[in-house]
Design an enzyme around this catalytic site. Structure first.
Site, PDB file in Angstrom:
ATOM      1  N   SER A 184       0.832  -1.198   0.000  1.00 49.23           N
ATOM      2  CA  SER A 184       0.000   0.000   0.000  1.00 49.23           C
ATOM      3  C   SER A 184       0.871   1.254   0.000  1.00 49.23           C
ATOM      4  O   SER A 184       1.655   1.459  -0.914  1.00 49.23           O
ATOM      5  CB  SER A 184      -0.954  -0.029   1.200  1.00 49.23           C
ATOM      6  OG  SER A 184      -1.895   1.004   1.120  1.00 49.23           O
TER       7      SER A 184
ATOM      8  N   ASP B 167      -3.069   6.385  -4.002  1.00 51.47           N
ATOM      9  CA  ASP B 167      -1.893   5.762  -3.396  1.00 51.47           C
ATOM     10  C   ASP B 167      -1.331   4.700  -4.339  1.00 51.47           C
ATOM     11  O   ASP B 167      -1.934   4.410  -5.387  1.00 51.47           O
ATOM     12  CB  ASP B 167      -2.224   5.198  -2.007  1.00 51.47           C
ATOM     13  CG  ASP B 167      -3.139   3.999  -2.030  1.00 51.47           C
ATOM     14  OD1 ASP B 167      -3.785   3.747  -3.061  1.00 51.47           O
ATOM     15  OD2 ASP B 167      -3.221   3.287  -1.005  1.00 51.47           O
TER      16      ASP B 167
ATOM     17  N   ASP C 212      -6.054   1.960  -4.100  1.00 50.09           N
ATOM     18  CA  ASP C 212      -7.308   1.701  -3.404  1.00 50.09           C
ATOM     19  C   ASP C 212      -7.760   2.896  -2.567  1.00 50.09           C
ATOM     20  O   ASP C 212      -8.900   2.945  -2.129  1.00 50.09           O
ATOM     21  CB  ASP C 212      -7.241   0.417  -2.555  1.00 50.09           C
ATOM     22  CG  ASP C 212      -6.174   0.450  -1.480  1.00 50.09           C
ATOM     23  OD1 ASP C 212      -5.416   1.431  -1.400  1.00 50.09           O
ATOM     24  OD2 ASP C 212      -6.091  -0.536  -0.717  1.00 50.09           O
TER      25      ASP C 212
END
Length: 580
Positions: free
Chosen positions: A147, A306, A310
């Site tokens: 992430s 990002d 998401d």
């Protein structure tokens, strides 16, 4: 786990150890602290997967820890799902170091069990992986991503056959099968050439992208006529060196948003994320270059996703004419209002909006005003995705889901937060309000005037190491066993203990059951439409405190929020530092 030094010796003496990892180990041979940290435990498989620093060791992300995780997943799937070998597992990866390699390693372990792997030929966003699981009807999905963690991290997320993040129950079962793998260095696998020879590896191209884009176009609330019009909306977009460039630009093009300026320095994938301190649209520094381009182009809206696409951040001009990043609660509330006020209510019978228990109550107020029921879940979008899965059998209709940490979902053809969908809807929403002569901040004022001046905040207490973890646990235990009855002079009306699944009505001490999974979390519902929620972080050594208020004005809300924060900060500091 055995003594870390023995584990280190096992790795350093393993004759088939990956050459790059062998060199790293050799370079650290005199650094006992670094070796201990790399080997003193196994990288924890949380509720969604594993995430950690890259490098050699059982407490690091490397081909061996990935193989072990996939080995556990393969055994879990074969024992709990049908037609696993034929359906296979779809694998996607982002722009981080070792992401393509970890994708291949995953396929090699799956192949040793006869399970086919479908791998994207180049990097793709997380929501596309969720979509692909459903589109291909695979038994599971694997997303290689960390992430918005720093560049030295990578991770491995598992998705179930519904396209959502695995549930806690599924995670527990996978963890049990992972534990049955005693030696990560000797996990069985096939070489890539053998996978291709045995037809156990297929490469995915633009077919999935095009199918996704086709569904993406259908989420618009604009009429066909408006879709075809040229639109005088100036847009700046940055993928923050991640995966979203293709899908976001194509999605905007489909809706005839043509005035799009790209932050070129951040358009190409870069595992170093070299132009930002952190590639996280929640942190406003990530918008620095987008704001500069916005000033040059007089942009109406700035979009930032990002690295695995998401989460979405949006910035627009405030009353002072300066770009300001909307909070996750603000953008989510605006999106919900736009969607509900531009939908045919006859279509949305039994419609539901889903949010987490620490997300703004403004969302509930907007849903109530549109005769839409709100459902609360625990923190984490996996719980929102799981609730949508239940709708497939209950006949309820999903209309929107969001959480305060910049995660939103508009349509359930994806079962996780989706920055691409969100970028499309935020853009057309900005266009709608521009036609009314308003910015999104003006639109937010409309919502406040109609529903009340909702304001939220969050603070956290960081306590590292075992001592810190013990103090966090001790503090939470004190609060759970001796719940507060007033905070900052405001009485507590309800106490929600998510560990015991019990809600207490303070006035008459009546009790209700909270129908949610158990979690170490306590929420206090206050008079005057306020609330405070405490929970330890699941990924960091932090005790988090969330706040929400509803005042009679912006200033009133700010004062109440500040009072709650100061009171809780002082109380937690005293609790944490009490002698034990």
């Amino acid at each position: 786990m055995e003594n870390w030094e023995n584990t280190y010796k096992k790795w350093s003496s393993f004759k088939h150890l990956d050459e790059s990892l062998k060199i790293e180990l050799h370079n650290k041979k005199d650094n006992k602290a670094a070796l201990e940290d790399a080997f003193y435990k196994e990288l924890a498989f949380g509720t969604g997967g594993i995430r950690g620093l890259l490098g050699p060791g059982t407490n690091r992300m490397n081909i061996y820890t990935v193989r072990k995780a996939v080995n556990g997943l393969a055994n879990y799937l074969l024992a709990n799902r049908v037609n696993v070998k034929d359906r296979g597992v779809v694998i996607a990866y982002d722009s981080r170091y070792m992401s393509p390699e970890f994708a291949i390693e995953s396929a090699k372990v799956l192949g040793s069990y006869g399970i086919k792997a479908h791998i994207f030929e180049s990097l793709r966003p997380t929501p596309l992986l969720s979509f692909a699981v459903r589109y291909l009807s695979t038994a599971a999905g694997i997303m290689i991503t960390a992430s918005h963690n720093p560049p030295e991290y990578n991770g491995f997320k598992v998705y179930n056959e519904n396209g959502g993040q695995i549930t806690p129950d599924e995670a527990d079962k996978i963890i049990n099968t992972i534990k049955q793998t005693e030696d990560e260095l000797t996990v069985p696998y096939l070489e890539k050439v053998d996978l291709e020879e045995k037809d156990l590896l297929s490469w995915l191209g633009i077919e999935i992208d095009n199918a996704y884009l086709s569904r993406l176009k259908q989420i618009t609330k604009m009429s066909s006529e408006v879709q075809e019009q040229e639109k005088d909306l100036q847009i700046v977009f940055t993928p923050l060196h991640g995966t979203s460039y293709h899908l976001v630009t194509k999605g905007l093009e489909q809706l005839n948003f043509t005035n799009v300026s790209i932050v070129e320095e951040q358009a190409k994938p870069d595992p170093e994320f070299s132009t930002v301190q952190s590639p996280n649209p929640e942190e406003h520094q990530a918008f620095k270059m987008a704001i500069e381009l916005g000033d040059n182009t007089n942009a109406d809206i700035l979009l930032g996703t990002d690295p695995d696409a998401d989460r979405l951040g949006v910035a627009v001009k405030n009353k002072a004419g300066e770009y300001q990043v909307l909070t996750g609660n603000q953008l989510g509330s605006l999106l919900l209002d736009y969607i509900l006020t531009h939908s045919d209510r006859k279509i949305y019978q039994n419609s539901r909006m889903i949010k987490t228990v620490v997300t703004t109550e403004l969302g509930r107020a907007i849903a109530d005003a549109n005769q839409v029921e709100t459902i609360d879940t625990l923190t984490g979008f996996k719980f929102i995705g799981d609730k949508i899965n239940q709708f497939d059998s209950t006949g309820e209709t999903f209309v929107f889901g969001f959480e305060e940490s910049y995660g939103y979902l508009i349509s359930s053809f994806v079962r996780d937060k989706d920055a691409v969908q969100s970028a499309m809807m935020a853009t057309e929403m900005a266009y709608f309000w521009k036609q009314q002569g308003k910015t999104l901040f003006d639109a937010l004022d409309v919502l406040y005037e109609k529903h009340g001046y909702y304001l939220e905040g969050m603070s956290s207490l960081t306590l590292k190491g075992k001592e810190g973890s013990d103090r966090i646990a001790s503090t939470m235990n004190k609060i759970l066993t001796n719940p507060l009855t007033e905070i900052a002079g405001i009485n507590v009306e309800k106490i929600e203990n998510y560990l015991s699944s019990e809600r207490i009505i303070v006035a008459d001490n009546t009790r209700e059951t909270i129908d949610l999974p158990k979690e170490n979390m306590m929420k206090f519902i206050l008079e005057q439409d306020g609330w405070v929620c405490l929970r330890p972080s699941g990924t960091e050594p932090k005790l988090k405190c969330y706040y929400g208020v509803r005042g009679n004005s912006h200033q009133d809300s700010k004062q109440i929020l500040q009072s709650l924060k100061e009171t809780m900060d002082q109380m937690l500091d005293e609790m944490v530092n009490q002698p034990r």
